[in-house]
Design a protein around this motif. Structure first.
Motif, PDB file in Angstrom:
ATOM      1  N   ASN A  90       0.823  -1.212   0.000  1.00 43.05           N
ATOM      2  CA  ASN A  90       0.000   0.000   0.000  1.00 43.05           C
ATOM      3  C   ASN A  90       0.854   1.258   0.000  1.00 43.05           C
ATOM      4  N   VAL A  95       3.248   2.488   2.932  1.00 39.54           N
ATOM      5  CA  VAL A  95       2.740   2.621   4.304  1.00 39.54           C
ATOM      6  C   VAL A  95       2.323   1.299   4.929  1.00 39.54           C
ATOM      7  N   GLY A  96       2.333   0.235   4.149  1.00 36.03           N
ATOM      8  CA  GLY A  96       1.963  -1.058   4.714  1.00 36.03           C
ATOM      9  C   GLY A  96       1.950  -2.125   3.654  1.00 36.03           C
ATOM     10  N   GLY A  97       1.777  -3.367   4.098  1.00 32.02           N
ATOM     11  CA  GLY A  97       1.693  -4.482   3.175  1.00 32.02           C
ATOM     12  C   GLY A  97       1.056  -5.675   3.843  1.00 32.02           C
ATOM     13  N   THR A  98       0.702  -6.645   3.010  1.00 38.91           N
ATOM     14  CA  THR A  98       0.052  -7.854   3.501  1.00 38.91           C
ATOM     15  C   THR A  98       0.642  -9.062   2.777  1.00 38.91           C
ATOM     16  N   GLY A  99       0.344 -10.262   3.286  1.00 34.56           N
ATOM     17  CA  GLY A  99       0.823 -11.490   2.639  1.00 34.56           C
ATOM     18  C   GLY A  99       2.341 -11.528   2.646  1.00 34.56           C
ATOM     19  N   PHE A 125       3.921  -8.583   4.370  1.00 31.87           N
ATOM     20  CA  PHE A 125       3.329  -8.334   5.693  1.00 31.87           C
ATOM     21  C   PHE A 125       4.019  -7.176   6.417  1.00 31.87           C
ATOM     22  N   MET A 126       3.244  -6.122   6.672  1.00 37.43           N
ATOM     23  CA  MET A 126       3.666  -5.021   7.556  1.00 37.43           C
ATOM     24  C   MET A 126       4.849  -4.202   7.003  1.00 37.43           C
ATOM     25  N   THR A 127       5.125  -4.337   5.737  1.00 34.93           N
ATOM     26  CA  THR A 127       6.295  -3.645   5.204  1.00 34.93           C
ATOM     27  C   THR A 127       6.107  -2.128   5.167  1.00 34.93           C
ATOM     28  N   ARG A 128       7.207  -1.412   5.138  1.00 38.93           N
ATOM     29  CA  ARG A 128       7.231   0.039   4.905  1.00 38.93           C
ATOM     30  C   ARG A 128       8.436   0.366   4.021  1.00 38.93           C
TER      31      ARG A 128
END
Lengths: 163, 163, 163
Positions: B108, B125-129, B132-135
């Motif tokens: 995202n 600002v974020g991620g999934t799968g 996960f939780m990346t920035r």
């Protein structure tokens, strides 16, 4: 390398950086294109009586003091829209764009502007340049309102994660 | 568990993951529904002369090389709008959606696309799968423009927080 | 103070906080202003046949169980829009606003709502008040649909960063 097999919890008591800024929004009325800094991209819906659904795009000057005519230290570029039926209440997502001798870079912000509250907190979700990867809180306070034409927000930007 | 009573500061020098991708946007002109991948949800306002307030929703193919016809490795789903009066300048919020043998998950992104600059940085600002939780940072560079019909962006996605 | 000259990587296995909530969206049809909680700010474009580009602003009640009439524990304020040509697929950005004896504060969320999937993950990108600086994942699952008039989402909010 921090390796951690559980979620983590910690407490930030003081910002690593703080910026107090004033945001000036001059809504386009169809004729004042020279001065206007924002414009409604959608009309209000007929739900309620407080411009529910009106979405405003802005490129607003941001100053260090309250004066609209002071030299801007940043631009605020993004949008807000009104989202409740019987009171004015808004939601913002925008970028503070700095390009001065003091700062170069951006700060990205989103969240609810709960206008009936005296102060309201939004999230600083990221940053670039001098604000690389930052996170924090942006506290809004309405500082002036002149009808539908102009409003000024005090934005108290507290950064708790600084790279 | 990391416990810390003050704000923290640290420095990331190298991304933990990097993806260089090309984004292809084909704006609907009212007749080419088969090929178009985006459409204006609002008309430009009358403020300025660079489509201030035009908001475009997109579901755009993303490829590893510059070729529109290459098999997409992701979709970019979200929106951008133009937000300045006398130059073209945009603001984006979107999700990169991966569903391949290589990656499954989303990234995202939001921020200002300061089009007059050769490169401009937005925030991951974020991620999934798999993300996960990346920035991190997404660096945009305009790679091709064909009138109002098509443009291609190089998106250099640098992730500095990887779980 | 954590000082680190490289990007960091770690693994969160369990949320530090979890909230399972139900979101109720009642789309304004032009006449039911008393009950409606959302309204289309833009019309669908003519691209495809699944309301591509229709953007809906909402101030929706959020409950702990599935019942629309249960006392809301939060409001969800923000927007979604449909963004694909031949299937219904959406993108959300919104704030969960808590103002109860249990919680005061907000949670900010954005991401793709890949409606053809049974569950889909969005990013929790920030929070304020009792959710100060939080991050995590919001998992959506469609729980009920009644034509275009009403839908209910189960939102399983898993926070992996808690201050």
């Amino acid at each position: 390398l921090v390796s951690n097999s559980y979620a983590w919890a910690f407490k930030a008591e003081e910002p690593c950086k703080r910026l107090v800024l004033y945001y000036h929004d001059i809504l386009f009325d169809g004729t004042d294109g020279v001065n206007a800094t924002s414009a409604a991209a959608t009309n209000a819906t007929k739900l309620g009586n407080t411009t529910f659904g009106m979405l405003v795009v802005f490129d607003d000057p941001v100053t260090k003091d309250k004066h609209l005519v002071s030299p801007p230290v940043a631009r605020a570029q993004g949008f807000y829209f009104y989202d409740t039926k019987y009171v004015y209440n808004a939601w913002f997502a925008y970028t503070l764009v700095f390009n001065s001798s003091e700062y170069k870079g951006t700060i990205n912000i989103m969240g609810a502007d709960l206008m009936p509250e005296k102060t309201r907190d939004l999230s600083v979700v990221g940053g670039t340049g001098d604000f690389f990867m930052t996170r924090g809180i942006a506290t809004f306070e309405t500082d002036a309102v002149e009808g539908i034409k102009y409003f000024r927000l005090k934005m108290d930007i507290k950064l708790y994660e600084c790279y």
